[in-house]
Design an enzyme around this catalytic site. Structure first.
Site, PDB file in Angstrom:
ATOM      1  N   LYS A   1       4.211 -18.170  -5.651  1.00  0.00           N
ATOM      2  CA  LYS A   1       3.446 -18.616  -4.507  1.00  0.00           C
ATOM      3  C   LYS A   1       2.868 -20.154  -4.704  1.00  0.00           C
ATOM      4  O   LYS A   1       2.791 -20.747  -4.069  1.00  0.00           O
ATOM      5  CB  LYS A   1       2.483 -17.627  -4.375  1.00  0.00           C
ATOM      6  CG  LYS A   1       2.863 -16.318  -3.857  1.00  0.00           C
ATOM      7  CD  LYS A   1       2.059 -15.121  -4.269  1.00  0.00           C
ATOM      8  CE  LYS A   1       2.511 -13.615  -4.094  1.00  0.00           C
ATOM      9  NZ  LYS A   1       1.670 -12.687  -4.746  1.00  0.00           N
TER      10      LYS A   1
ATOM     11  N   HIS B   1      10.207  -2.925 -13.550  1.00  0.00           N
ATOM     12  CA  HIS B   1       9.451  -3.876 -13.492  1.00  0.00           C
ATOM     13  C   HIS B   1       8.686  -4.050 -14.766  1.00  0.00           C
ATOM     14  O   HIS B   1       7.778  -4.854 -14.941  1.00  0.00           O
ATOM     15  CB  HIS B   1       8.332  -3.519 -12.484  1.00  0.00           C
ATOM     16  CG  HIS B   1       8.884  -3.901 -10.927  1.00  0.00           C
ATOM     17  ND1 HIS B   1       8.764  -4.962 -10.446  1.00  0.00           N
ATOM     18  CD2 HIS B   1       9.195  -2.675 -10.101  1.00  0.00           C
ATOM     19  CE1 HIS B   1       9.558  -4.724  -9.075  1.00  0.00           C
ATOM     20  NE2 HIS B   1       9.727  -3.540  -9.167  1.00  0.00           N
TER      21      HIS B   1
ATOM     22  N   THR C   1       5.303 -13.071  -9.432  1.00  0.00           N
ATOM     23  CA  THR C   1       5.494 -13.564  -8.391  1.00  0.00           C
ATOM     24  C   THR C   1       4.355 -14.686  -7.937  1.00  0.00           C
ATOM     25  O   THR C   1       4.535 -15.579  -7.082  1.00  0.00           O
ATOM     26  CB  THR C   1       5.490 -12.587  -7.377  1.00  0.00           C
ATOM     27  OG1 THR C   1       4.431 -11.624  -7.352  1.00  0.00           O
ATOM     28  CG2 THR C   1       6.749 -11.670  -7.355  1.00  0.00           C
TER      29      THR C   1
ATOM     30  N   LYS D   1      -4.463 -13.573 -11.846  1.00  0.00           N
ATOM     31  CA  LYS D   1      -3.760 -12.247 -11.811  1.00  0.00           C
ATOM     32  C   LYS D   1      -4.391 -11.144 -12.485  1.00  0.00           C
ATOM     33  O   LYS D   1      -5.321 -11.277 -12.926  1.00  0.00           O
ATOM     34  CB  LYS D   1      -2.400 -12.817 -12.669  1.00  0.00           C
ATOM     35  CG  LYS D   1      -2.595 -13.333 -14.236  1.00  0.00           C
ATOM     36  CD  LYS D   1      -1.526 -13.777 -14.585  1.00  0.00           C
ATOM     37  CE  LYS D   1      -0.687 -15.145 -14.298  1.00  0.00           C
ATOM     38  NZ  LYS D   1       0.499 -14.949 -13.716  1.00  0.00           N
ATOM     39  N   ARG D   2      -3.528  -9.866 -12.708  1.00  0.00           N
ATOM     40  CA  ARG D   2      -4.162  -8.986 -13.276  1.00  0.00           C
ATOM     41  C   ARG D   2      -4.612  -9.239 -14.630  1.00  0.00           C
ATOM     42  O   ARG D   2      -3.971  -9.919 -15.370  1.00  0.00           O
ATOM     43  CB  ARG D   2      -3.311  -7.735 -13.356  1.00  0.00           C
ATOM     44  CG  ARG D   2      -3.588  -6.373 -13.906  1.00  0.00           C
ATOM     45  CD  ARG D   2      -2.725  -5.433 -13.713  1.00  0.00           C
ATOM     46  NE  ARG D   2      -1.167  -5.680 -14.143  1.00  0.00           N
ATOM     47  CZ  ARG D   2      -0.640  -5.293 -15.090  1.00  0.00           C
ATOM     48  NH1 ARG D   2      -1.114  -4.720 -16.074  1.00  0.00           N
ATOM     49  NH2 ARG D   2       0.681  -5.652 -15.284  1.00  0.00           N
TER      50      ARG D   2
ATOM     51  N   LYS E   1      -0.705 -11.225 -20.470  1.00  0.00           N
ATOM     52  CA  LYS E   1      -0.739 -12.299 -19.626  1.00  0.00           C
ATOM     53  C   LYS E   1      -1.695 -13.435 -20.081  1.00  0.00           C
ATOM     54  O   LYS E   1      -1.628 -14.377 -19.724  1.00  0.00           O
ATOM     55  CB  LYS E   1      -1.392 -11.975 -18.218  1.00  0.00           C
ATOM     56  CG  LYS E   1      -0.546 -11.077 -17.441  1.00  0.00           C
ATOM     57  CD  LYS E   1      -0.886 -10.693 -16.013  1.00  0.00           C
ATOM     58  CE  LYS E   1      -0.021  -9.552 -15.307  1.00  0.00           C
ATOM     59  NZ  LYS E   1       1.293 -10.380 -14.903  1.00  0.00           N
TER      60      LYS E   1
END
Length: 832
Positions: free
Chosen positions: A679, A374, A675, A567-568, A573
């Site tokens: 969504k 991952h 992911t 998100k985290r 990111k």
């Protein structure tokens, strides 16, 4: 496997008959549980109302659960076991009601007792069994396996406490205990009879028995793994699969001799040490004790799960079990590197306990172990100090040494004299401290290695795992992630679900490929449908605005553009890039540059790991920028910023349906899949994103005209890396220079001078691996394109509909079918 023809009656499956699910019967059962089981009455605390309803629903699940279990355990059936340290399943009640098709009856039953079902559901805590995308993916996988009737059992740990409950104090992240099991869990069933003994510490003894070398693990400190089962319901198909979670317990809970001698603390020490293993999700591993506890968790999960799978396989009395045939009926999927010690543990059991020779044991292991990677970040690939293994898992260390020795012989035969390659591929990393590379162990011991998006899998083959790919190209494959449409559309967005079903029927909920039938409704001739689509979105935005007002004390205008990044919190990111754009928009307002202006409400959320200082600085920066902008009278509603605390599954169920723009802006080549992007897409949000992870496949599915692409690509990032000069971007872009200067001036931290200097230094560091400034101009230009598109309401509506209508590929049903076709090779099992 050879079995006797006679099967004792105890092992013969028998069916349970279904219970009535009309509102009157449900109401009576609810009253029974509230009054007789819980000893409560109308007007009691809300958590008891929820608990009584959960037991009422669980009774109806139990029928299908038992029948599914019996059907899947028939001799000769092949089964899969999904091992993951995280299962972020969220709340269960609403999801079960949807899947069972009894929501209307339950709603009426609750109404008859003066209860609103929505309020009852709100009293269920989010299960603290995961952290982020990895755990939520595992939960979606389990949902799809049940819906597809695949005999897959999940294995995880029953954490007493979740990662932590995040709250914001003076803009800073603060962590509080997330004791999600404080009031118990009505969905779980304890299975004491299936408990397993797990060994730690001690030493090994080598001896000969009838001339054959034997090894036994001696003087270990043992722990009991107690299983708790949770039901995973399929969508209206009478199938209920099992998520088995392990709780750690001491072999002797209380040392009476120590107690009688006055050593009260010592009397319960072993109990406390044993229970620590399943006490908290992901202990902080910045300390040596934290590292040891994480390794204990990983072995605890792997050992208990493999032993349990063997117990299931050998459950029926038999003349003889041929363990050489074990892989024919069992397959293990290891979710990331956390459970990959399972490779060595299965070898230990087959050799030491089942008396197989090395070659036979290795053949079995490498035919039933599969590994999912991952991450593309080398630092995220777990490796453990050899000395820690030696102290905690001495027998496992011996086995890993032998695996590595035999593997390196294969490498040496393939590439004679290539010592650099031998060092790169060795499971043991040499150095002042020697480490065991867990991902390497997984690749060597598995028959399948998959990435989770097309680009991710390509980069694994060409970069991180290139040596292994050259040796075993047949092992490597791609399985692009997905999310379950039951949870993320039908449950989270019921109004949109009803609108879609009115046009194309309800079959798309169980087969999301059928959502493509919605595409014609994006056409200009369907203006009435477009108006209803916008009305649904507006209602969802009003619901999110209420949540933001409650949690953040910030007022969002539902008619504004809702721009969301949840998100985290991690540098790759690039929440920092988002913040720079926010400051840029603020400066535009202050300078009166309002051409093509669009009012925006920007929502950011996510947790930072407790030991990740830069991530915590980013959270503080978001909150500081928000405080200044939200209180500036010149802004006057043109721009609102909020950081939503304690982002979790339940909050995402409100956020995703309300989002207009989905921020997926990671540095290209760093995001494995993502992911959250799926969504948002399913719920009609339009993505602004880099060419990274599953963004690429979303772009291909929806078309460039319905996606805002920007930024450098992975190969351009790599080419730029050695000559990246961030200050040059400031010299050539006065708007970026203005943003950095305002940040440097302390405008957002007047009472805390210098606190953001580390952030500014990171942005201007030529070694910045995330290259935030390199993508700033392209990001700003893409955001301008977003604003222009938003001003054309009809055009935006068509884009929104097309995103939902193009999301069929991103269902985990498709992902699971691919796993099953290429890796697991299971036959669906019907419990009806």
């Amino acid at each position: 496997m050879k079995t006797s023809k006679f099967v004792p009656h105890f092992y013969r499956p028998f069916r349970l008959e279904p219970l009535a699910s009309d509102a009157a019967t449900l109401g009576r059962n609810f009253k029974h549980y509230l009054s007789y089981h819980l000893g409560r009455f109308q007007g009691c605390a809300p958590n008891y109302v929820y608990e009584a309803l959960a037991y009422t629903v669980r009774d109806r699940l139990m029928v299908d659960w038992r029948n599914t279990w019996n059907a899947q355990l028939l001799p000769g059936a092949r089964r899969a076991y999904y091992m993951s340290l995280e299962f972020l399943i969220g709340r269960a009640l609403g999801n079960h009601l949807l899947n069972m098709g009894i929501k209307n009856g339950v709603e009426q039953a609750m109404f008859d007792y003066s209860q609103k079902l929505e309020e009852v559901i709100e009293n269920e805590p989010d299960a603290g069994l995961g952290n982020g995308g990895l755990g939520r993916l595992a939960a979606c996988f389990m949902d799809s396996c049940a819906t597809l009737k695949l005999p897959v059992m999940g294995y995880g740990i029953r954490y007493e406490y979740g990662m932590f409950r995040q709250y914001i104090e003076n803009g800073y992240q603060k962590e509080a205990a997330d004791h999600w099991l404080q009031n118990g869990n009505p969905w779980e069933i304890e299975r004491l009879e299936y408990s397993q003994l797990i060994q730690f510490g001690g030493h090994t003894e080598h001896f000969y028995d009838d001339g054959k070398l034997k090894i036994r693990w001696m003087s270990s400190n043992d722990v009991i793994a107690v299983p708790y089962d949770m039901p995973i319901s399929g969508y209206r198909n009478k199938t209920v699969n099992t998520l088995r979670l392990w709780k750690s317990a001491a072999t002797d809970e209380f040392n009476l001799a120590e107690f009688n001698a006055g050593s009260y603390t010592e009397a319960v020490r072993s109990k406390n040490q044993a229970e620590d293993i399943s006490m908290v999700l992901y202990p902080n591993d910045s300390s040596e004790n934290g590292k040891e506890l994480r390794l204990r968790q990983q072995y605890f999960l792997a050992s208990a799960s493999i032993k349990d799978a063997i117990r299931v396989w050998t459950r029926i009395p038999s003349e003889q079990f041929d363990f050489k045939q074990f892989a024919a009926e069992n397959v293990f999927q290891m979710n990331d590197t956390h459970p990959t010690i399972a490779v060595a543990e299965l070898m230990r059991i087959l050799i030491d306990d089942k008396d197989l020779g090395w070659d036979d044991a290795w053949a079995v292991t490498t035919q039933c172990m599969a590994y999912t990677n991952h991450t593309l970040l080398p630092e995220a690939l777990e490796k453990w100090p050899v000395f820690l293994f030696e102290r905690l898992l001495p027998r496992l260390l011996e086995i890993i040494y032998e695996i590595n020795s035999r593997f390196l012989r294969i490498v040496s035969m393939k590439w004679p004299g290539d010592t650099d390659r031998l060092n790169r591929m060795s499971i043991i990393e040499e150095g002042p401290t020697r480490y065991i590379r867990m991902a390497w162990l997984a690749i060597v011991g598995s028959f399948s290695v998959n990435g989770v998006a097309a680009l991710h899998s390509q980069l694994l083959r060409e970069g991180l795992f290139h040596d292994f790919y050259q040796l075993w190209p047949e092992k490597f494959n791609n399985k692009t992630n997905g999310v379950t449409p039951r949870r993320w559309i039908a449950h989270a967005n019921p109004a949109m679900t009803a609108l879609i079903s009115e046009q194309i029927g309800e079959d798309w909920i169980a087969d999301l490929s059928q959502i493509e039938k919605l595409k014609p409704y994006a056409g200009a001739s369907h203006r009435a449908f477009h108006e209803r689509w916008r009305a649904v979105k507006l209602a969802n935005k009003q619901r999110l605005a209420a949540l933001v007002a409650e949690e953040c004390r910030v007022v969002f205008d539902p008619t504004a553009l809702f721009d969301v990044q949840v998100k985290r919190i991690h540098e790759y990111k690039r929440q920092l890039l988002n913040v720079l754009h926010i400051i840029h928009l603020y400066l535009r307002i202050k300078h009166g540059n309002l051409d093509h202006w669009v009012n925006r409400c920007i929502l950011i959320g996510g947790k930072a790991a407790p030991g990740y200082r830069m991530a915590k600085k980013i959270i503080k920066l978001v909150n500081s920028v928000a405080e200044v902008i939200n209180s500036d009278p010149e802004v006057d509603g043109k721009l609102k910023i909020a950081f939503i605390p304690n982002y979790c599954v339940s909050s995402m169920e409100i956020i995703a349906p309300a989002t207009d723009v989905s921020e997926q802006i990671s540095t290209a080549g760093k995001e494995a899949s993502g992911t959250g992007n799926m969504k948002f897409m399913m719920n009609g949000a339009v993505t602004i994103g880099t060419y990274d992870g599953a963004n690429i496949e979303i772009l291909e599915a929806v078309g460039a005209e319905n996606f805002f692409l920007f930024g450098l690509r992975a190969e351009q990032i790599d080419a730029l890396r050695h000559e990246y000069r961030p200050w040059e971007y400031l010299e050539h872009d006065h708007e970026l220079d203005d943003v950095i200067n305002l940040l440097r001036s302390g405008h957002f931290n007047m009472n805390e001078p210098g606190i953001f200097n580390p952030v500014i230094d990171a942005l201007l560091n030529p070694a910045d691996p995330w290259m935030v400034l390199a993508d700033f101009r392209a990001y700003v230009d893409a955001q301008q394109a977003v604003a222009r598109a938003w001003l054309d309401t009809e055009h935006w509506t068509r884009m929104s509909i097309m995103n939902t209508a193009s999301s069929g590929f991103f269902s985990t049903d498709r992902t699971m079918l691919e796993y099953n076709r290429d890796i697991w090779k299971l036959a669906p099992v019907s419990a009806q």
